[in-house]
Design an enzyme around this catalytic site. Sequence first.
Site, PDB file in Angstrom:
ATOM      1  N   CYS A  40      28.683  37.697   9.848  1.00 27.81           N
ATOM      2  CA  CYS A  40      27.822  38.814   9.300  1.00 27.81           C
ATOM      3  C   CYS A  40      26.728  39.015   8.042  1.00 27.81           C
ATOM      4  O   CYS A  40      26.622  38.839   7.199  1.00 27.81           O
ATOM      5  CB  CYS A  40      27.372  40.385  10.177  1.00 27.81           C
ATOM      6  N   LYS A  49      19.460  36.172   5.205  1.00 30.93           N
ATOM      7  CA  LYS A  49      18.801  36.572   5.165  1.00 30.93           C
ATOM      8  C   LYS A  49      17.897  36.143   4.223  1.00 30.93           C
ATOM      9  O   LYS A  49      17.022  36.959   3.468  1.00 30.93           O
ATOM     10  CB  LYS A  49      18.864  37.606   6.508  1.00 30.93           C
ATOM     11  N   ALA A 111      46.256  41.296  12.584  1.00 31.12           N
ATOM     12  CA  ALA A 111      46.820  42.271  13.528  1.00 31.12           C
ATOM     13  C   ALA A 111      47.471  41.066  14.816  1.00 31.12           C
ATOM     14  O   ALA A 111      46.814  40.303  14.397  1.00 31.12           O
ATOM     15  CB  ALA A 111      45.865  42.886  13.883  1.00 31.12           C
ATOM     16  N   GLY A 181      22.668  19.655  13.813  1.00 35.44           N
ATOM     17  CA  GLY A 181      22.349  20.607  15.059  1.00 35.44           C
ATOM     18  C   GLY A 181      21.336  20.783  14.879  1.00 35.44           C
ATOM     19  O   GLY A 181      20.870  21.916  13.683  1.00 35.44           O
ATOM     20  N   GLY A 183      20.298  24.485  16.755  1.00 32.24           N
ATOM     21  CA  GLY A 183      20.215  25.225  16.920  1.00 32.24           C
ATOM     22  C   GLY A 183      19.568  26.064  15.874  1.00 32.24           C
ATOM     23  O   GLY A 183      19.243  25.910  14.773  1.00 32.24           O
ATOM     24  N   ALA A 268      26.777  21.833  12.475  1.00 34.16           N
ATOM     25  CA  ALA A 268      25.842  23.134  12.763  1.00 34.16           C
ATOM     26  C   ALA A 268      26.007  22.829  13.931  1.00 34.16           C
ATOM     27  O   ALA A 268      24.907  22.837  15.067  1.00 34.16           O
ATOM     28  CB  ALA A 268      24.955  23.967  11.793  1.00 34.16           C
ATOM     29  N   ASP A 311      31.771  37.554  18.652  1.00 33.97           N
ATOM     30  CA  ASP A 311      31.779  36.096  20.023  1.00 33.97           C
ATOM     31  C   ASP A 311      33.435  36.106  20.347  1.00 33.97           C
ATOM     32  O   ASP A 311      33.848  34.536  20.704  1.00 33.97           O
ATOM     33  CB  ASP A 311      31.939  35.900  17.943  1.00 33.97           C
ATOM     34  N   ALA A 319      25.177  38.886  15.881  1.00 34.73           N
ATOM     35  CA  ALA A 319      25.542  40.372  15.711  1.00 34.73           C
ATOM     36  C   ALA A 319      24.703  41.073  16.892  1.00 34.73           C
ATOM     37  O   ALA A 319      25.425  42.440  16.547  1.00 34.73           O
ATOM     38  CB  ALA A 319      25.287  40.854  13.982  1.00 34.73           C
ATOM     39  N   HIS A 444      -3.542  50.136  12.213  1.00 35.72           N
ATOM     40  CA  HIS A 444      -4.342  49.075  12.638  1.00 35.72           C
ATOM     41  C   HIS A 444      -4.776  48.356  10.970  1.00 35.72           C
ATOM     42  O   HIS A 444      -5.112  50.043  10.259  1.00 35.72           O
ATOM     43  CB  HIS A 444      -5.673  49.044  13.061  1.00 35.72           C
TER      44      HIS A 444
HETATM   45  C1  LIG Z   1      24.987  31.324   8.795  1.00 38.45           C
HETATM   46  C2  LIG Z   1      24.958  32.042   9.936  1.00 38.45           C
HETATM   47  C3  LIG Z   1      24.029  33.427  10.513  1.00 38.45           C
HETATM   48  C4  LIG Z   1      23.816  33.913  11.497  1.00 38.45           C
HETATM   49  N1  LIG Z   1      22.798  34.733  11.427  1.00 38.45           N
HETATM   50  C5  LIG Z   1      22.804  35.919  12.534  1.00 38.45           C
HETATM   51  C6  LIG Z   1      21.383  36.459  12.554  1.00 38.45           C
HETATM   52  O1  LIG Z   1      20.370  36.643  12.031  1.00 38.45           O
HETATM   53  N2  LIG Z   1      21.419  37.133  13.314  1.00 38.45           N
HETATM   54  C7  LIG Z   1      22.469  37.860  14.390  1.00 38.45           C
HETATM   55  O2  LIG Z   1      22.563  38.651  15.608  1.00 38.45           O
HETATM   56  N3  LIG Z   1      23.622  37.010  14.898  1.00 38.45           N
HETATM   57  C8  LIG Z   1      23.829  36.097  13.439  1.00 38.45           C
HETATM   58  N4  LIG Z   1      25.044  35.455  13.182  1.00 38.45           N
HETATM   59  C9  LIG Z   1      25.887  35.235  14.041  1.00 38.45           C
HETATM   60  C10 LIG Z   1      26.572  36.653  13.838  1.00 38.45           C
HETATM   61  O3  LIG Z   1      26.709  36.286  12.297  1.00 38.45           O
HETATM   62  C11 LIG Z   1      27.937  36.763  14.810  1.00 38.45           C
HETATM   63  O4  LIG Z   1      27.792  36.437  15.773  1.00 38.45           O
HETATM   64  C12 LIG Z   1      28.423  38.237  14.050  1.00 38.45           C
HETATM   65  O5  LIG Z   1      28.936  38.414  13.233  1.00 38.45           O
HETATM   66  C13 LIG Z   1      29.978  38.548  15.226  1.00 38.45           C
HETATM   67  O6  LIG Z   1      30.233  39.735  15.341  1.00 38.45           O
HETATM   68  P1  LIG Z   1      31.946  39.789  15.766  1.00 38.45           P
HETATM   69  O7  LIG Z   1      32.552  41.604  15.015  1.00 38.45           O
HETATM   70  O8  LIG Z   1      32.437  39.455  16.679  1.00 38.45           O
HETATM   71  O9  LIG Z   1      32.949  38.867  14.720  1.00 38.45           O
HETATM   72  P2  LIG Z   1      33.650  38.457  13.270  1.00 38.45           P
HETATM   73  O10 LIG Z   1      31.835  38.804  12.607  1.00 38.45           O
HETATM   74  O11 LIG Z   1      32.938  37.511  12.586  1.00 38.45           O
HETATM   75  O12 LIG Z   1      34.482  39.208  12.572  1.00 38.45           O
HETATM   76  C14 LIG Z   1      35.048  38.886  12.939  1.00 38.45           C
HETATM   77  C15 LIG Z   1      36.508  39.819  12.322  1.00 38.45           C
HETATM   78  O13 LIG Z   1      37.819  39.836  12.360  1.00 38.45           O
HETATM   79  C16 LIG Z   1      38.426  39.412  11.351  1.00 38.45           C
HETATM   80  N5  LIG Z   1      39.947  39.112  11.871  1.00 38.45           N
HETATM   81  C17 LIG Z   1      39.644  38.287  13.153  1.00 38.45           C
HETATM   82  N6  LIG Z   1      41.216  37.506  13.335  1.00 38.45           N
HETATM   83  C18 LIG Z   1      42.025  38.497  12.817  1.00 38.45           C
HETATM   84  C19 LIG Z   1      43.589  39.539  12.610  1.00 38.45           C
HETATM   85  N7  LIG Z   1      43.884  38.839  13.421  1.00 38.45           N
HETATM   86  N8  LIG Z   1      43.475  40.618  11.980  1.00 38.45           N
HETATM   87  C20 LIG Z   1      42.666  41.415  11.780  1.00 38.45           C
HETATM   88  N9  LIG Z   1      41.392  40.814  11.314  1.00 38.45           N
HETATM   89  C21 LIG Z   1      40.939  39.209  12.344  1.00 38.45           C
HETATM   90  C22 LIG Z   1      37.532  38.500  10.930  1.00 38.45           C
HETATM   91  O14 LIG Z   1      38.256  38.099   9.168  1.00 38.45           O
HETATM   92  C23 LIG Z   1      36.603  39.243  11.003  1.00 38.45           C
HETATM   93  O15 LIG Z   1      36.166  39.756   9.526  1.00 38.45           O
HETATM   94  C24 LIG Z   1      24.370  34.403  12.351  1.00 38.45           C
HETATM   95  C25 LIG Z   1      26.312  33.967  12.209  1.00 38.45           C
HETATM   96  C26 LIG Z   1      26.314  32.832  10.530  1.00 38.45           C
HETATM   97  C27 LIG Z   1      27.117  31.413  10.592  1.00 38.45           C
END
Ligand SMILES: Cc1cc2nc3c(=O)[nH]c(=O)nc-3n(C[C@H](O)[C@H](O)[C@H](O)COP(=O)(O)OP(=O)(O)OC[C@H]3O[C@@H](n4cnc5c(N)ncnc54)[C@H](O)[C@@H]3O)c2cc1C
Length: 479
Positions: A40, A49, A111, A181, A183, A268, A311, A319, A444
């Site tokens: 994110c 953004k 981890a 894509g 999406g 994508a 995710d 997010a 308004h």
């Molecule tokens: C281009 C783009 C635009 C987006 N725009 C939006 C938006 O406008 N609004 C919205 O709601 N969503 C948006 N999203 C989606 C959003 O970014 C994700 O859904 C969100 O970040 C998921 O959050 P999360 O906490 O599940 O995982 P993530 O944000 O992916 O964080 C996971 C973290 O876990 C860490 N990790 C992984 N494995 C390990 C391990 N073994 N040990 C330690 N750390 C680890 C990773 O390094 C990472 O930092 C967008 C995504 C993309 C790609």
Amino acid sequence: MDFDLIVIGSGPGGYKAAVAAAHGGARVAIVERDRPGGTCLNQGCIPKKTLLYLAGLIEDVNALNGHGLCGSTHGDFTAALAHKDRVVANIRNNFPTWLKRLGVHVHRGHARFLDARRVAVTPEPDDAEPGEVLSAPRIIVATGAHPREHAVCRSDGDRIITSRDFMFEQRDLPETILCLGGGPIGVELAYLMHQFGARVTIAEQSGRLLNKPCIPERASALIERKFRRLGIDVQKNITIAGAEHRPEGVHVQFTDESERTYERVLVAIGRQPHTAGLNLPAAGVELDDSGFIVTNEYLESTAPGIYAVGDVKYGPMTANAALHDAKVAVTNAMKGNSVTRNYNRVPIVIDSALEIAAVGLTEERAEDAGFEPEVARANFAASAKSLGRNDYEGFIEVVHDDETGQMLGGCIVGPEAGEQIQLLTAACQSPRGLWFLKDISYSHPSWCEELENAIDPYTADFIQSGREVFRPGIYAIGE
Ligand SMILES: Cc1cc2nc3c(=O)[nH]c(=O)nc-3n(C[C@H](O)[C@H](O)[C@H](O)COP(=O)(O)OP(=O)(O)OC[C@H]3O[C@@H](n4cnc5c(N)ncnc54)[C@H](O)[C@@H]3O)c2cc1C
């Protein structure tokens, strides 16, 4: 290294969970192997953004040329990327300090589960030695996802890129680009690059852009029409059959047997859960056939005490959903399973040539769920604020049950839809349903006042027919 809760991953799912638990008085550790803030902050919502704000400004300023503004403007893509990098770095640099100030213990490294209560943190993913060992009775996995690869068009970080490469590696704007894509990520980055001067094609395998059950077809049709007007080439019901590197770019064969060469291709086509290296079997955490962590409605995995958010488990990959999950999982982890996830309460926002935001059920999904949906509508073409801003393309839909007046959902397409949707979301969660929107004193001129204009005929009808007492919304909190 004993804690009440360990959180793996510091994206929105992870940091929200860690902070919520710390606020509740828990001793919390968070582990992050890469850049703090996850997808994110580093390659998703925030950088996108930031760039899209500039893209939208270019359109707005040029549309007002001759209406009180003089001259046209254009973007400098390289400078915009540098600006985006500064914004992200600024937030990221303060991130660990912010977490520590709230009492969260921050651990840097990979981890890996040793068992259902212990997690090893190592500098490299395959370190044989366990390094630091953290233990806790509750663990939340929030390791996110990474871009899905296309079988015949694999990313190389240069000519064929993913959204990750776009944010981290790309330093210049291609003359031509194919967005594979249509999406959310495809339509957002397509508009962005178009506004900065690239010639953009979108290839979408289904029959509409933003083909998601939560997005009404009317919204997809409107953004497609705007893309065509802007000069973005939209190809539907098509995908790539082959791709070959040539000196001038990537030569693509499509499934309709047409061929074209693009300087770059952005793939994508979705995202894949990230679980590699976690050693989940050691903890008894199971995956489904698509690689997502299996969770129940409390977001608890197959291993008692281990939860998954965001995710990495099945559900909307946003997010917004990750933040919702975090609140649910922390409550359940710290107080016992009592709160269930409900994605009908979580809005989705797409920021492109038009901003699109939706929450709850569409008319079609409401019908499928057995309601008798009625859709209250308003158009921004009738909004004084929109006309004043010269930004009046879009509409509001408020989906409610004709019989009971229950709020079922809605969609807003138009200016600041992502902000306006908060009100519709609150209305869906309110026990007062449509009356929540009716009784607000709106400012308004504003965009949100169109919510009241949309529902006015329906509330009037309810009053005249004596059916003034609505049933609470189906997502009303506290029911
Ligand atoms: C281009 C783009 C635009 C987006 N725009 C939006 C938006 O406008 N609004 C919205 O709601 N969503 C948006 N999203 C989606 C959003 O970014 C994700 O859904 C969100 O970040 C998921 O959050 P999360 O906490 O599940 O995982 P993530 O944000 O992916 O964080 C996971 C973290 O876990 C860490 N990790 C992984 N494995 C390990 C391990 N073994 N040990 C330690 N750390 C680890 C990773 O390094 C990472 O930092 C967008 C995504 C993309 C790609």
